[in-house]
Write a protein that holds these residues in place. Sequence first.
Motif, PDB file in Angstrom:
ATOM      1  N   GLY A 204      -6.799  -4.698   5.845  1.00  0.00           N
ATOM      2  CA  GLY A 204      -7.169  -3.361   5.368  1.00  0.00           C
ATOM      3  C   GLY A 204      -8.192  -3.375   4.260  1.00  0.00           C
ATOM      4  O   GLY A 204      -9.073  -2.518   4.205  1.00  0.00           O
TER       5      GLY A 204
ATOM      6  N   HIS B 246      -0.227  -6.059  -2.616  1.00  0.00           N
ATOM      7  CA  HIS B 246      -0.395  -5.573  -1.249  1.00  0.00           C
ATOM      8  C   HIS B 246       0.363  -6.467  -0.265  1.00  0.00           C
ATOM      9  O   HIS B 246       1.096  -5.976   0.603  1.00  0.00           O
ATOM     10  CB  HIS B 246      -1.892  -5.552  -0.916  1.00  0.00           C
TER      11      HIS B 246
ATOM     12  N   ASN C  18     -11.350   9.035   0.959  1.00  0.00           N
ATOM     13  CA  ASN C  18     -10.668   9.547  -0.222  1.00  0.00           C
ATOM     14  C   ASN C  18      -9.807  10.761   0.099  1.00  0.00           C
ATOM     15  O   ASN C  18      -8.691  10.880  -0.384  1.00  0.00           O
ATOM     16  CB  ASN C  18     -11.692   9.911  -1.297  1.00  0.00           C
TER      17      ASN C  18
ATOM     18  N   LEU D 265      -5.858   1.396  11.387  1.00  0.00           N
ATOM     19  CA  LEU D 265      -7.259   1.057  11.623  1.00  0.00           C
ATOM     20  C   LEU D 265      -7.453  -0.344  12.204  1.00  0.00           C
ATOM     21  O   LEU D 265      -8.588  -0.768  12.424  1.00  0.00           O
ATOM     22  CB  LEU D 265      -8.056   1.186  10.322  1.00  0.00           C
ATOM     23  N   GLY D 266      -6.347  -1.033  12.458  1.00  0.00           N
ATOM     24  CA  GLY D 266      -6.453  -2.396  12.961  1.00  0.00           C
ATOM     25  C   GLY D 266      -7.240  -2.494  14.251  1.00  0.00           C
ATOM     26  O   GLY D 266      -7.994  -3.445  14.462  1.00  0.00           O
ATOM     27  N   PHE D 267      -7.090  -1.493  15.108  1.00  0.00           N
ATOM     28  CA  PHE D 267      -7.795  -1.533  16.385  1.00  0.00           C
ATOM     29  C   PHE D 267      -9.306  -1.449  16.210  1.00  0.00           C
ATOM     30  O   PHE D 267     -10.059  -2.015  17.001  1.00  0.00           O
ATOM     31  CB  PHE D 267      -7.355  -0.375  17.277  1.00  0.00           C
ATOM     32  N   ARG D 268      -9.708  -0.733  15.170  1.00  0.00           N
ATOM     33  CA  ARG D 268     -11.131  -0.473  15.053  1.00  0.00           C
ATOM     34  C   ARG D 268     -11.943  -1.760  14.951  1.00  0.00           C
ATOM     35  O   ARG D 268     -12.985  -1.912  15.604  1.00  0.00           O
ATOM     36  CB  ARG D 268     -11.415   0.409  13.845  1.00  0.00           C
TER      37      ARG D 268
ATOM     38  N   ALA E 279      11.900  -6.246   6.415  1.00  0.00           N
ATOM     39  CA  ALA E 279      12.958  -5.236   6.461  1.00  0.00           C
ATOM     40  C   ALA E 279      13.234  -4.837   7.899  1.00  0.00           C
ATOM     41  O   ALA E 279      14.384  -4.790   8.343  1.00  0.00           O
ATOM     42  CB  ALA E 279      12.547  -4.026   5.632  1.00  0.00           C
ATOM     43  N   ASN E 280      12.173  -4.593   8.609  1.00  0.00           N
ATOM     44  CA  ASN E 280      12.333  -4.168   9.989  1.00  0.00           C
ATOM     45  C   ASN E 280      12.874  -5.293  10.861  1.00  0.00           C
ATOM     46  O   ASN E 280      13.705  -5.076  11.740  1.00  0.00           O
ATOM     47  CB  ASN E 280      10.985  -3.685  10.516  1.00  0.00           C
TER      48      ASN E 280
ATOM     49  N   THR F  96       0.350   2.127  -2.493  1.00  0.00           N
ATOM     50  CA  THR F  96       0.420   0.920  -1.674  1.00  0.00           C
ATOM     51  C   THR F  96       0.859   1.236  -0.252  1.00  0.00           C
ATOM     52  O   THR F  96       0.284   0.736   0.722  1.00  0.00           O
ATOM     53  CB  THR F  96       1.385  -0.097  -2.303  1.00  0.00           C
TER      54      THR F  96
ATOM     55  N   SER G 187      -4.097   0.989   6.929  1.00  0.00           N
ATOM     56  CA  SER G 187      -4.557  -0.315   7.414  1.00  0.00           C
ATOM     57  C   SER G 187      -4.006  -0.596   8.799  1.00  0.00           C
ATOM     58  O   SER G 187      -4.736  -1.060   9.690  1.00  0.00           O
ATOM     59  CB  SER G 187      -4.119  -1.421   6.451  1.00  0.00           C
ATOM     60  N   MET G 188      -2.724  -0.306   8.967  1.00  0.00           N
ATOM     61  CA  MET G 188      -2.134  -0.550  10.284  1.00  0.00           C
ATOM     62  C   MET G 188      -2.818   0.285  11.345  1.00  0.00           C
ATOM     63  O   MET G 188      -3.095  -0.183  12.451  1.00  0.00           O
ATOM     64  CB  MET G 188      -0.637  -0.223  10.244  1.00  0.00           C
TER      65      MET G 188
ATOM     66  N   SER H 194      -3.288  -6.381  10.819  1.00  0.00           N
ATOM     67  CA  SER H 194      -3.975  -5.140  10.445  1.00  0.00           C
ATOM     68  C   SER H 194      -3.747  -4.816   8.982  1.00  0.00           C
ATOM     69  O   SER H 194      -4.682  -4.463   8.256  1.00  0.00           O
ATOM     70  CB  SER H 194      -3.475  -3.976  11.298  1.00  0.00           C
ATOM     71  N   MET H 195      -2.513  -4.956   8.548  1.00  0.00           N
ATOM     72  CA  MET H 195      -2.218  -4.664   7.145  1.00  0.00           C
ATOM     73  C   MET H 195      -3.004  -5.596   6.230  1.00  0.00           C
ATOM     74  O   MET H 195      -3.529  -5.183   5.195  1.00  0.00           O
ATOM     75  CB  MET H 195      -0.714  -4.815   6.879  1.00  0.00           C
TER      76      MET H 195
ATOM     77  N   GLU I 115       7.858   3.127  12.717  1.00  0.00           N
ATOM     78  CA  GLU I 115       9.191   2.547  12.576  1.00  0.00           C
ATOM     79  C   GLU I 115       9.249   1.635  11.348  1.00  0.00           C
ATOM     80  O   GLU I 115      10.163   1.711  10.524  1.00  0.00           O
ATOM     81  CB  GLU I 115       9.531   1.761  13.839  1.00  0.00           C
ATOM     82  N   LEU I 116       8.224   0.795  11.250  1.00  0.00           N
ATOM     83  CA  LEU I 116       8.143  -0.112  10.112  1.00  0.00           C
ATOM     84  C   LEU I 116       8.176   0.659   8.802  1.00  0.00           C
ATOM     85  O   LEU I 116       8.935   0.337   7.880  1.00  0.00           O
ATOM     86  CB  LEU I 116       6.829  -0.900  10.207  1.00  0.00           C
ATOM     87  N   LEU I 117       7.360   1.667   8.748  1.00  0.00           N
ATOM     88  CA  LEU I 117       7.235   2.432   7.505  1.00  0.00           C
ATOM     89  C   LEU I 117       8.524   3.168   7.176  1.00  0.00           C
ATOM     90  O   LEU I 117       9.017   3.109   6.033  1.00  0.00           O
ATOM     91  CB  LEU I 117       6.086   3.428   7.648  1.00  0.00           C
TER      92      LEU I 117
ATOM     93  N   ASN J 230      11.571   1.003   6.005  1.00  0.00           N
ATOM     94  CA  ASN J 230      11.505   0.584   4.614  1.00  0.00           C
ATOM     95  C   ASN J 230      11.740   1.760   3.659  1.00  0.00           C
ATOM     96  O   ASN J 230      12.397   1.631   2.642  1.00  0.00           O
ATOM     97  CB  ASN J 230      10.129  -0.025   4.336  1.00  0.00           C
TER      98      ASN J 230
ATOM     99  N   LEU K 225       7.832  -4.821   4.130  1.00  0.00           N
ATOM    100  CA  LEU K 225       7.876  -3.911   5.270  1.00  0.00           C
ATOM    101  C   LEU K 225       8.251  -4.655   6.539  1.00  0.00           C
ATOM    102  O   LEU K 225       9.133  -4.247   7.287  1.00  0.00           O
ATOM    103  CB  LEU K 225       6.488  -3.279   5.440  1.00  0.00           C
TER     104      LEU K 225
ATOM    105  N   ARG L 112      -1.945   2.732   1.711  1.00  0.00           N
ATOM    106  CA  ARG L 112      -2.923   1.737   2.123  1.00  0.00           C
ATOM    107  C   ARG L 112      -2.408   0.906   3.298  1.00  0.00           C
ATOM    108  O   ARG L 112      -3.152   0.608   4.242  1.00  0.00           O
ATOM    109  CB  ARG L 112      -3.280   0.822   0.949  1.00  0.00           C
ATOM    110  N   LEU L 113      -1.147   0.543   3.232  1.00  0.00           N
ATOM    111  CA  LEU L 113      -0.579  -0.232   4.336  1.00  0.00           C
ATOM    112  C   LEU L 113      -0.599   0.584   5.625  1.00  0.00           C
ATOM    113  O   LEU L 113      -0.924   0.073   6.698  1.00  0.00           O
ATOM    114  CB  LEU L 113       0.851  -0.650   4.003  1.00  0.00           C
TER     115      LEU L 113
ATOM    116  N   ALA M  88       4.374   1.089  14.052  1.00  0.00           N
ATOM    117  CA  ALA M  88       3.968   1.235  12.649  1.00  0.00           C
ATOM    118  C   ALA M  88       4.848   2.255  11.936  1.00  0.00           C
ATOM    119  O   ALA M  88       5.277   2.032  10.795  1.00  0.00           O
ATOM    120  CB  ALA M  88       2.498   1.654  12.576  1.00  0.00           C
TER     121      ALA M  88
ATOM    122  N   LEU N 123       0.265  -5.538  13.871  1.00  0.00           N
ATOM    123  CA  LEU N 123       0.509  -4.722  12.676  1.00  0.00           C
ATOM    124  C   LEU N 123       0.322  -5.556  11.417  1.00  0.00           C
ATOM    125  O   LEU N 123      -0.269  -5.111  10.428  1.00  0.00           O
ATOM    126  CB  LEU N 123       1.919  -4.140  12.723  1.00  0.00           C
TER     127      LEU N 123
END
Lengths: 198, 198
Positions: free
Chosen positions: B161, B181, A129, A160-163, B191-192, A150, A157-158, B157-158, A187-189, A192, B188, A153-154, A185, B154
């Motif tokens: 989440g 979501h 939180n 934490l994907g490795f975890r 777009a990239n 949103t 999420s990206m 991962s998204m 770059e993606l964010l 957009n 995202l 969260r995205l 990640a 990526l």
Amino acid sequence: MGKIEQNKEKKRRAILEAAQHVFLSEGYILASMDKIADQAQVTKQTVYRYFSSKIDLFQATLMHMGSDSEDNFFDHLKKPDRKDALEGFGVSFIHAHLSSNHLSTFRLLVAESAKAPEITSTFFSVGPNETDTTLAAFFTDRLGLAEPDTAVRLWTSMLLGFRDCVLMGMPRPSDQQIEQHVKAATELLLANTAKQQA
Amino acid sequence: MGKIEQNKEKKRRAILEAAQHVFLSEGYILASMDKIADQAQVTKQTVYRYFSSKIDLFQATLMHMGSDSEDNFFDHLKKPDRKDALEGFGVSFIHAHLSSNHLSTFRLLVAESAKAPEITSTFFSVGPNETDTTLAAFFTDRLGLAEPDTAVRLWTSMLLGFRDCVLMGMPRPSDQQIEQHVKAATELLLANTAKQQA
DNA sequence: CAATAATCATACCGCTAAGTATGATTTATG
DNA sequence: CATAAATCATACTTAGCGGTATGATTATTG
């Protein structure tokens, strides 16, 4: 003076640290009070003098663990350049979440959440939180997003994907892989976001 | 004819299905051979005639579970429009990974992976690996990415989440939340990708 | 020093579960 | 039908664990 009070504090901490060690390495069910007492170099009786039951000790241990985490990935968000801030945060965030301590805690909570949901939610509502609200503020102020939830969260999420992979026994990603992942990640964010701002 | 062989197969399957049910709902440690035998309407002795030990039965159960999953989110990737394909895949993928069966399995594997890493990795290398290669092909063919691996990671991962949240006792997201979501994630990504293709 | 509280070492209780043993009962095959 | 395998019902052994009890030993305080 109250020398007795100091010793009580010491013993309590010793027990909690032993409990943390045993709980994290064995899981709640396999962790036995005998093992914890041994690890704390204390009698089982003494453990029970401080904590009335195993579940009581477990809850106290969870609370105690929180005070350890001095990671602070949030500092990176203060960097002037948005990209630097995000990339710094991302790498630090991932490293923190791949630490053996965090992984063990997560494993423990996931395993135990079926039987004790209240522990899981109340305790972990602190961690995620705080991250979410801090990131939401950053996304609003620095990225100009009116509705950041949103995107937040995205983004997390990206990161934490490795975890999940590591949790299931895949090899830990290299620092280089992590960096590349975070860069992509970000770059993606930002791509957009820039579009939305235009 | 070999009627005896057929019955052996039936018994074996009955035991495996009972084991699956008990293991998933109780976890490995709390699941007892007595419960499994009861659930299979079979004597514990019979269980031991087919499986030499609890861990042996557990491994066999993991193998047996794999054959159940007939989800197929991959079908969505055949849609002509890239956005439709990705969004359809995403929603279906998330729903599959939030199903109680999948969550239970994941919980079990996460919890047990510390003590039996070989089970976790060997078994689950089937699921995620297939997803990754299929997605990589899609990203190469339809999105024109020469190096799709990072993008694939990526993207998945998204999509995953939500799972972590649900695993820790947060409420299950609504269908509308999931759709929103996925739409945001697709936006995202596309777009990239568009930028890279230009 | 005397009194008090904490701790220690050890044993015990009740319970559950993994795995084994035994003798009766069913079922498929020749 | 007769044999042999599979299964059943039940009880047992062994072992670990949560939690309690007891009596001795240590340390703190007045």
